[in-house]
Design a protein around this motif. Structure first.
Motif, PDB file in Angstrom:
ATOM      1  N   VAL A  39       2.161   5.183  -6.311  1.00 49.67           N
ATOM      2  CA  VAL A  39       3.502   5.692  -6.650  1.00 49.67           C
ATOM      3  C   VAL A  39       3.589   7.178  -6.334  1.00 49.67           C
ATOM      4  O   VAL A  39       4.596   7.659  -5.780  1.00 49.67           O
ATOM      5  N   ALA A  40       2.532   7.922  -6.672  1.00 53.14           N
ATOM      6  CA  ALA A  40       2.520   9.356  -6.356  1.00 53.14           C
ATOM      7  C   ALA A  40       2.579   9.568  -4.848  1.00 53.14           C
ATOM      8  O   ALA A  40       3.227  10.505  -4.359  1.00 53.14           O
ATOM      9  N   GLY A  41       1.912   8.695  -4.096  1.00 50.47           N
ATOM     10  CA  GLY A  41       1.935   8.796  -2.639  1.00 50.47           C
ATOM     11  C   GLY A  41       3.322   8.540  -2.068  1.00 50.47           C
ATOM     12  O   GLY A  41       3.738   9.198  -1.104  1.00 50.47           O
ATOM     13  N   LEU A  42       4.049   7.593  -2.647  1.00 53.33           N
ATOM     14  CA  LEU A  42       5.418   7.339  -2.192  1.00 53.33           C
ATOM     15  C   LEU A  42       6.314   8.545  -2.469  1.00 53.33           C
ATOM     16  O   LEU A  42       7.147   8.916  -1.633  1.00 53.33           O
ATOM     17  N   ALA A  43       6.130   9.152  -3.649  1.00 49.28           N
ATOM     18  CA  ALA A  43       6.896  10.370  -3.942  1.00 49.28           C
ATOM     19  C   ALA A  43       6.527  11.477  -2.961  1.00 49.28           C
ATOM     20  O   ALA A  43       7.394  12.219  -2.481  1.00 49.28           O
ATOM     21  N   GLY A  44       5.237  11.569  -2.652  1.00 50.14           N
ATOM     22  CA  GLY A  44       4.806  12.560  -1.666  1.00 50.14           C
ATOM     23  C   GLY A  44       5.377  12.282  -0.296  1.00 50.14           C
ATOM     24  O   GLY A  44       5.707  13.218   0.447  1.00 50.14           O
ATOM     25  N   PHE A  64       8.279  10.891   0.339  1.00 46.19           N
ATOM     26  CA  PHE A  64       9.683  11.349   0.304  1.00 46.19           C
ATOM     27  C   PHE A  64       9.765  12.862   0.512  1.00 46.19           C
ATOM     28  O   PHE A  64      10.562  13.355   1.327  1.00 46.19           O
ATOM     29  N   LEU A  65       8.927  13.619  -0.216  1.00 42.63           N
ATOM     30  CA  LEU A  65       8.958  15.079  -0.094  1.00 42.63           C
ATOM     31  C   LEU A  65       8.490  15.534   1.282  1.00 42.63           C
ATOM     32  O   LEU A  65       9.034  16.493   1.843  1.00 42.63           O
ATOM     33  N   THR A  66       7.493  14.828   1.840  1.00 39.98           N
ATOM     34  CA  THR A  66       7.006  15.196   3.174  1.00 39.98           C
ATOM     35  C   THR A  66       8.105  15.022   4.211  1.00 39.98           C
ATOM     36  O   THR A  66       8.326  15.909   5.050  1.00 39.98           O
ATOM     37  N   TRP A  67       8.799  13.915   4.178  1.00 39.46           N
ATOM     38  CA  TRP A  67       9.889  13.675   5.128  1.00 39.46           C
ATOM     39  C   TRP A  67      11.002  14.693   4.915  1.00 39.46           C
ATOM     40  O   TRP A  67      11.571  15.223   5.871  1.00 39.46           O
ATOM     41  N   LEU A  68      11.324  14.971   3.654  1.00 36.45           N
ATOM     42  CA  LEU A  68      12.390  15.922   3.346  1.00 36.45           C
ATOM     43  C   LEU A  68      12.063  17.306   3.907  1.00 36.45           C
ATOM     44  O   LEU A  68      12.868  17.911   4.623  1.00 36.45           O
ATOM     45  N   TYR A  69      10.876  17.816   3.621  1.00 35.24           N
ATOM     46  CA  TYR A  69      10.547  19.171   4.038  1.00 35.24           C
ATOM     47  C   TYR A  69      10.242  19.259   5.527  1.00 35.24           C
ATOM     48  O   TYR A  69      10.511  20.294   6.154  1.00 35.24           O
ATOM     49  N   THR A  70       9.707  18.196   6.108  1.00 40.44           N
ATOM     50  CA  THR A  70       9.450  18.217   7.549  1.00 40.44           C
ATOM     51  C   THR A  70      10.758  18.295   8.323  1.00 40.44           C
ATOM     52  O   THR A  70      10.899  19.097   9.263  1.00 40.44           O
ATOM     53  N   PHE A  71      11.729  17.490   7.923  1.00 37.51           N
ATOM     54  CA  PHE A  71      13.001  17.503   8.653  1.00 37.51           C
ATOM     55  C   PHE A  71      13.874  18.683   8.235  1.00 37.51           C
ATOM     56  O   PHE A  71      14.739  19.104   9.012  1.00 37.51           O
ATOM     57  N   ARG A  72      13.662  19.235   7.083  1.00 36.26           N
ATOM     58  CA  ARG A  72      14.286  20.521   6.769  1.00 36.26           C
ATOM     59  C   ARG A  72      13.852  21.560   7.796  1.00 36.26           C
ATOM     60  O   ARG A  72      14.672  22.315   8.330  1.00 36.26           O
ATOM     61  N   MET A  73      12.559  21.607   8.066  1.00 37.21           N
ATOM     62  CA  MET A  73      12.046  22.529   9.073  1.00 37.21           C
ATOM     63  C   MET A  73      12.661  22.251  10.436  1.00 37.21           C
ATOM     64  O   MET A  73      13.122  23.167  11.138  1.00 37.21           O
ATOM     65  N   LEU A  74      12.701  20.978  10.814  1.00 31.06           N
ATOM     66  CA  LEU A  74      13.219  20.605  12.131  1.00 31.06           C
ATOM     67  C   LEU A  74      14.688  21.002  12.264  1.00 31.06           C
ATOM     68  O   LEU A  74      15.096  21.572  13.286  1.00 31.06           O
ATOM     69  N   PHE A  75      15.490  20.723  11.251  1.00 32.47           N
ATOM     70  CA  PHE A  75      16.920  21.035  11.319  1.00 32.47           C
ATOM     71  C   PHE A  75      17.162  22.544  11.302  1.00 32.47           C
ATOM     72  O   PHE A  75      18.020  23.048  12.030  1.00 32.47           O
ATOM     73  N   LEU A  76      16.436  23.279  10.475  1.00 35.54           N
ATOM     74  CA  LEU A  76      16.636  24.720  10.393  1.00 35.54           C
ATOM     75  C   LEU A  76      16.238  25.433  11.682  1.00 35.54           C
ATOM     76  O   LEU A  76      16.893  26.384  12.111  1.00 35.54           O
ATOM     77  N   VAL A  77      15.167  24.974  12.316  1.00 32.15           N
ATOM     78  CA  VAL A  77      14.635  25.681  13.484  1.00 32.15           C
ATOM     79  C   VAL A  77      15.338  25.272  14.771  1.00 32.15           C
ATOM     80  O   VAL A  77      15.657  26.121  15.611  1.00 32.15           O
ATOM     81  N   PHE A  78      15.630  23.981  14.956  1.00 32.26           N
ATOM     82  CA  PHE A  78      16.074  23.493  16.262  1.00 32.26           C
ATOM     83  C   PHE A  78      17.530  23.057  16.311  1.00 32.26           C
ATOM     84  O   PHE A  78      18.116  23.030  17.399  1.00 32.26           O
ATOM     85  N   TRP A  79      18.132  22.700  15.192  1.00 29.09           N
ATOM     86  CA  TRP A  79      19.508  22.193  15.213  1.00 29.09           C
ATOM     87  C   TRP A  79      20.500  23.343  15.133  1.00 29.09           C
ATOM     88  O   TRP A  79      20.164  24.475  14.806  1.00 29.09           O
ATOM     89  N   GLY A  80      21.758  22.998  15.406  1.00 23.45           N
ATOM     90  CA  GLY A  80      22.834  23.956  15.269  1.00 23.45           C
ATOM     91  C   GLY A  80      22.939  24.913  16.445  1.00 23.45           C
ATOM     92  O   GLY A  80      22.325  24.721  17.502  1.00 23.45           O
ATOM     93  N   GLY A  90      14.313  10.612   2.509  1.00 22.63           N
ATOM     94  CA  GLY A  90      14.034  12.039   2.621  1.00 22.63           C
ATOM     95  C   GLY A  90      14.740  12.661   3.815  1.00 22.63           C
ATOM     96  O   GLY A  90      15.287  13.772   3.724  1.00 22.63           O
ATOM     97  N   ILE A  91      14.725  11.963   4.962  1.00 21.87           N
ATOM     98  CA  ILE A  91      15.434  12.466   6.144  1.00 21.87           C
ATOM     99  C   ILE A  91      16.936  12.543   5.882  1.00 21.87           C
ATOM    100  O   ILE A  91      17.605  13.513   6.283  1.00 21.87           O
ATOM    101  N   TRP A  92      17.472  11.553   5.205  1.00 22.18           N
ATOM    102  CA  TRP A  92      18.911  11.530   4.915  1.00 22.18           C
ATOM    103  C   TRP A  92      19.305  12.722   4.043  1.00 22.18           C
ATOM    104  O   TRP A  92      20.305  13.397   4.306  1.00 22.18           O
ATOM    105  N   VAL A  93      18.493  13.008   3.023  1.00 20.90           N
ATOM    106  CA  VAL A  93      18.773  14.158   2.164  1.00 20.90           C
ATOM    107  C   VAL A  93      18.686  15.453   2.968  1.00 20.90           C
ATOM    108  O   VAL A  93      19.531  16.342   2.846  1.00 20.90           O
ATOM    109  N   ALA A  94      17.653  15.561   3.821  1.00 15.76           N
ATOM    110  CA  ALA A  94      17.496  16.763   4.642  1.00 15.76           C
ATOM    111  C   ALA A  94      18.682  16.928   5.588  1.00 15.76           C
ATOM    112  O   ALA A  94      19.166  18.049   5.812  1.00 15.76           O
ATOM    113  N   TRP A  95      19.180  15.836   6.143  1.00 15.54           N
ATOM    114  CA  TRP A  95      20.332  15.891   7.044  1.00 15.54           C
ATOM    115  C   TRP A  95      21.587  16.364   6.304  1.00 15.54           C
ATOM    116  O   TRP A  95      22.330  17.219   6.788  1.00 15.54           O
TER     117      TRP A  95
END
Length: 274
Positions: free
Chosen positions: A71-76, A78-94, A175-180
Motif C-alpha cells: 500500500v505504501a508503494g502504491l502511494a509512492g 502516485f507521488l512519483t508520477w505526480l512529481y515526475t510529470f510536474r517536472m516535465l510540464f514545468l520544464v518542457f511544456w508551455g 498522478g499524471i492527471w493531477v500534475a496535468w
C-alpha cells in the motif's frame, strides 16, 4: 543525464520555476525526458514498468507486513508520477520562458555536445526496451541468469503480478492527471495544506528521525568510550610509558657528569663490589 543537458543549455540554471517551453528548443532532449519519465513511473512496456511492479508484487506476496509495504508503494507510485510529470510540464511544456528565450541559441552546441547527447540517446533506448528481459508469465531471462547465485526470496504469482500492474498504473495515471490539471492546464491551484507541505518539504522528517535514532546515539556512545576507555586506559598507558622513559633518561643523564674522576670512582666502586 537529460537534466544535465537542460542545465548546460541554460548556463547552469537549476530552478525549474524559471524554465518552460524547452520542448520547442530542445525537442530531442524533451523526447528523451519523456521516455525516461514514463520508464521511471512504470508505464508499460518501458523498463520501469517491469522493475517497479516486480518489487510491489513481491511485497504483496510477502504476507501481512508485505501488504502494508505494498500500500505504501502504491502511494509512492502516485507521488512519483505526480512529481515526475510536474517536472516535465514545468520544464518542457508551455511557451518558452524569458530564461529559455535568452539561451535559445544553445551556445553553439545545439542541444548539447555529442559527449552528452550520445549517452543520453543510448540510455533512452535502453529505458524503452530494457525491461523486456523480464515479462511475468512469458520469460525471465535476467532472473534465470541470476538464479544460480541469487535465488529470489519471494515468488509472486502471475495473478499478483498483473493485479499489481493494474493498480500501480491506475494510481500512476491519477498522478499524471493531477500534475496535468495543476501544472500544464492550470485548471486547479496547488492545494495549500501547510502541515502536509511542511511534512513533504522536510522529507517526512526522515533526517530528524535518522539523527535521533542513529547519529546522536552513536556520538553519545563514542564519547562514553572515549572518556571511560580510550583516555584512561589507552592514552593513559601510553602517557605513563612516555613519562617513565623520560624520567629514566633524565636519571641516566644526571649520571653522565663529563668528569673523568667520577667515571673512575664508579669503576672502582663496581670492582670493589664485585
Amino acid at each position: 543525464m537529460g537534466a544535465g543537458l537542460v542545465i548546460h543549455r541554460l548556463a547552469g540554471e537549476q530552478d525549474m520555476r524559471r524554465m518552460g517551453g524547452l520542448r520547442k528548443t530542445m525537442p530531442r532532449t524533451s523526447l528523451a525526458f519523456l521516455v525516461g519519465s514514463l520508464a521511471l513511473v512504470g508505464i508499460p512496456p518501458l523498463s520501469g514498468f517491469w522493475s517497479n511492479d516486480a518489487i510491489l508484487a513481491s511485497a504483496l506476496a510477502s504476507g501481512s507486513y508485505g501488504r502494508v509495504l505494498f500500500v505504501a508503494g502504491l502511494a509512492g507510485a502516485f507521488l512519483t508520477w505526480l512529481y515526475t510529470f510536474r517536472m516535465l510540464f514545468l520544464v518542457f511544456w508551455g511557451e518558452p520562458s524569458g530564461l529559455v528565450a535568452e539561451h535559445a541559441d544553445g551556445h553553439g552546441h545545439g542541444e548539447g555536445p555529442r559527449s552528452m547527447t550520445v549517452p543520453v540517446g543510448i540510455l533512452t533506448g535502453l529505458a524503452a526496451v530494457g525491461g523486456l528481459l523480464e515479462v511475468p508469465g512469458l520469460w525471465h531471462v535476467f532472473g534465470d541468469w541470476l538464479h544460480p547465485v541469487a535465488e529470489p526470496l519471494v515468488e509472486p504469482s502471475i495473478g499478483q503480478d498483473y493485479l499489481t500492474s493494474v493498480l500501480a498504473v491506475s494510481f500512476g495515471l491519477a498522478g499524471i492527471w493531477v500534475a496535468w490539471l495543476v501544472y500544464a492546464a492550470r485548471r486547479s491551484a496547488v492545494p495549500q495544506v501547510p502541515f502536509l507541505r511542511r511534512l513533504l518539504e522536510r522529507k517526512l522528517y526522515f533526517d530528524e528521525l535518522y539523527d535521533a535514532l542513529f547519529y546522536r546515539p552513536a556520538v553519545g556512545l563514542s564519547r562514553f568510550w572515549r572518556g571511560a576507555v580510550e583516555e584512561p586506559l589507552i592514552d593513559g598507558s601510553i602517557a605513563g610509558i612516555v613519562l617513565g622513559a623520560r624520567q629514566a633518561g633524565a636519571g641516566v643523564g644526571r649520571a653522565q657528569t663529563g668528569f673523568l674522576r667520577s667515571y673512575l670512582l664508579a669503576i672502582v666502586a663496581s670492582a670493589a663490589a664485585s
